[in-house]
Write a protein that holds these residues in place. Structure first.
Motif, mmCIF file in Angstrom:
data_model
loop_
_atom_site.group_PDB
_atom_site.id
_atom_site.type_symbol
_atom_site.label_atom_id
_atom_site.label_comp_id
_atom_site.label_asym_id
_atom_site.label_seq_id
_atom_site.Cartn_x
_atom_site.Cartn_y
_atom_site.Cartn_z
ATOM 1 N N GLY A 21 15.269 33.189 -17.195
ATOM 2 C CA GLY A 21 14.474 34.376 -16.902
ATOM 3 C C GLY A 21 13.713 34.269 -15.593
ATOM 4 N N ILE A 22 13.061 33.136 -15.351
ATOM 5 C CA ILE A 22 12.243 32.985 -14.144
ATOM 6 C C ILE A 22 13.088 33.009 -12.869
ATOM 7 C CG2 ILE A 22 10.670 31.404 -12.922
ATOM 8 C CD1 ILE A 22 9.403 30.810 -15.661
ATOM 9 N N TYR A 25 14.185 36.616 -12.327
ATOM 10 C CA TYR A 25 13.061 37.412 -11.825
ATOM 11 C C TYR A 25 12.810 37.099 -10.353
ATOM 12 C CZ TYR A 25 8.356 39.330 -11.378
ATOM 13 O OH TYR A 25 7.250 40.037 -10.952
ATOM 14 N N LEU A 28 15.373 38.704 -8.112
ATOM 15 C CA LEU A 28 15.129 40.146 -7.985
ATOM 16 C C LEU A 28 13.991 40.425 -6.997
ATOM 17 C CD1 LEU A 28 15.443 41.314 -11.706
ATOM 18 C CD2 LEU A 28 17.057 41.735 -9.832
ATOM 19 N N LYS A 29 13.045 39.479 -6.902
ATOM 20 C CA LYS A 29 11.901 39.651 -5.997
ATOM 21 C C LYS A 29 12.217 39.113 -4.602
ATOM 22 C CE LYS A 29 9.033 41.645 -8.677
ATOM 23 N NZ LYS A 29 8.408 42.910 -8.369
ATOM 24 N N ALA B 58 8.414 30.588 -10.322
ATOM 25 C CA ALA B 58 7.485 31.517 -10.985
ATOM 26 C C ALA B 58 6.293 31.826 -10.084
ATOM 27 C CB ALA B 58 7.004 30.925 -12.313
ATOM 28 N N SER B 61 7.581 33.827 -6.702
ATOM 29 C CA SER B 61 8.062 35.190 -6.913
ATOM 30 C C SER B 61 6.914 36.133 -7.235
ATOM 31 C CB SER B 61 9.071 35.208 -8.058
ATOM 32 O OG SER B 61 8.418 34.797 -9.239
ATOM 33 N N LEU B 63 5.302 36.029 -10.029
ATOM 34 C CA LEU B 63 5.294 36.287 -11.474
ATOM 35 C C LEU B 63 3.947 35.911 -12.100
ATOM 36 C CD1 LEU B 63 6.829 37.078 -14.063
ATOM 37 C CD2 LEU B 63 7.602 34.725 -14.236
ATOM 38 N N LYS B 66 1.373 38.428 -11.129
ATOM 39 C CA LYS B 66 1.560 39.691 -11.825
ATOM 40 C C LYS B 66 1.037 39.605 -13.257
ATOM 41 C CE LYS B 66 4.965 43.276 -12.434
ATOM 42 N NZ LYS B 66 6.387 43.632 -12.458
#
Lengths: 179, 195
Positions: A21-22, A25, A28-29, B58, B61, B63, B66
């Protein structure tokens, strides 16, 4: 499916969410996931090397304690009702060391792993305890020290009681899943 | 404290070994333990590297940032003494999220900044506020979702299924965090802790 197998499946799914998942993600970023991964992973070796002296100190001391027979003597004082729950003296030592030092408690878990085996009930219970408790006294010292607060009120009480509840919850959950 | 415990273990073991006649076993255990410590430490490298790599993604990005923004509304409820929009909300949220992901190196600076931000709301210098106690109670209850240190150690010790502890650890850590919240909330109402 047994409760042990279900726990294994759920654990694996949670791991996959992080592991896949990370990076998805991140991609995508617009993060260069491969380069970023390698950059972060480089610290892994440093951490492992830095922990060697702590593990040597703890494993030798606890190993001596065990081989001298002192661990057995100490365990004989633990009520059999607790022993039936897998709470041996090394687990007690882990729980008592945990609020003081992360490296020392990791060392005690290392000793449990090498003397009982990595798939033993004790090793699993110790791992769950380590994962659900914190180096309470150290964190309190660092954070309150940063703002020179000496009257800490109930912060330590709440943290230590939470650690105790973490241990009780760990024993209960491990009993149900691995018992 | 650890100095005393460590020394106590060595001395107590030696005395016990002399009394029980386990001297040979004791001496033989020393090189074995030292060797095992080294092997286990090196065995940690693989999983540590893997996890730190993923966590760097993480962080980079955005994440973690966020997620910190997402929990801000919840923070206002957990910390009633901190006004909405106060910088402490953001620094505490960043610290709690970093802790959940096990990013210890990132969590500590955020945590210290959070304490300094909370200190600006403190009218009694040198004495902890309710928000500080709640923040530390949550921090010391263990927030980390995946205990990768323990997983790495189990893997280094040759476990067949080292990741099996993830699910039980999340359940146990949820219990300790929820109870830390409840205890801090209850104690914040006790008369002796009012200023």
């Amino acid at each position: 499916m047994s409760i042990n197998e279900s726990a294994s499946t759920i654990s694996n799914l949670i791991l996959l969410v992080f592991l896949v998942g990370i990076p998805v993600y991140g991609a995508l970023k617009g993060v260069k996931v491969y380069e970023t991964f390698v950059e972060g992973a480089k610290q892994g070796f440093d951490i492992a090397v830095n922990i060697i002296p702590y593990l040597v100190a703890i494993l030798v001391a606890v190993g001596m304690f065990r081989s001298s027979g002192a661990m057995d003597i100490l365990t004989s004082f633990i009520p059999s009702s607790l022993k039936d729950l897998g709470i041996t003296s090394d687990i007690v030592a882990l729980a008592l060391t945990r609020p003081l030092s992360g490296a020392a408690s990791l060392g005690i878990l290392g000793e449990i792993v090498s003397s009982h085996g990595a798939d033993s009930y004790q090793a699993k219970l110790g791992s769950v305890i380590l994962g659900s408790t914190e180096t309470t006294l150290y964190v309190v010292a660092v954070y309150f020290g940063a703002v020179s607060i000496t009257k800490t009120k109930y912060a330590i009480h709440a943290g230590l009681v939470a650690d105790l509840i973490g241990v009780i919850a760990s024993v209960t959950v491990c009993r149900i899943i691995f018992g | 404290m650890l100095n005393l415990i460590w020394l106590g273990l060595l001395v107590f073991s030696a005395i016990t070994a002399l009394l029980t006649g386990n001297l040979k076993q004791l001496v033989n255990s020393v090189p074995d333990s030292a060797m095992n410590a080294f092997k286990l430490s090196l065995g940690l490298t693989g999983i540590m590297a893997l996890w730190l790599g993923i966590m760097r993604i993480a962080e980079k990005s955005g994440l973690t940032e966020k997620l910190s923004l997402m929990i801000a509304p919840l923070m206002v409820r957990i910390f009633p003494g901190v006004p909405r929009g106060h910088p402490a909300i953001a620094s505490m949220a960043s610290n709690l999220i970093a802790n959940m992901f096990g990013l210890n190196n990132a969590a500590t600076p955020f945590g210290i900044k959070a304490m300094k931000d909370l200190e600006t709301l403190n009218s009694a210098k040198g004495s902890a506020t309710h928000a500080m106690c709640m923040f530390l109670a949550l921090n010391t209850s263990s927030l980390q979702l995946v205990p990768f240190g323990a997983i790495a150690l189990l893997a280094a010790g040759g476990s067949k299924d080292p990741t099996i502890i993830i699910f039980p650890a999340i359940i146990a850590t949820s219990f300790s965090t929820i109870s830390a919240f409840c205890i801090a909330r209850i104690m914040s109402r006790m008369k002796r802790y009012q200023d």
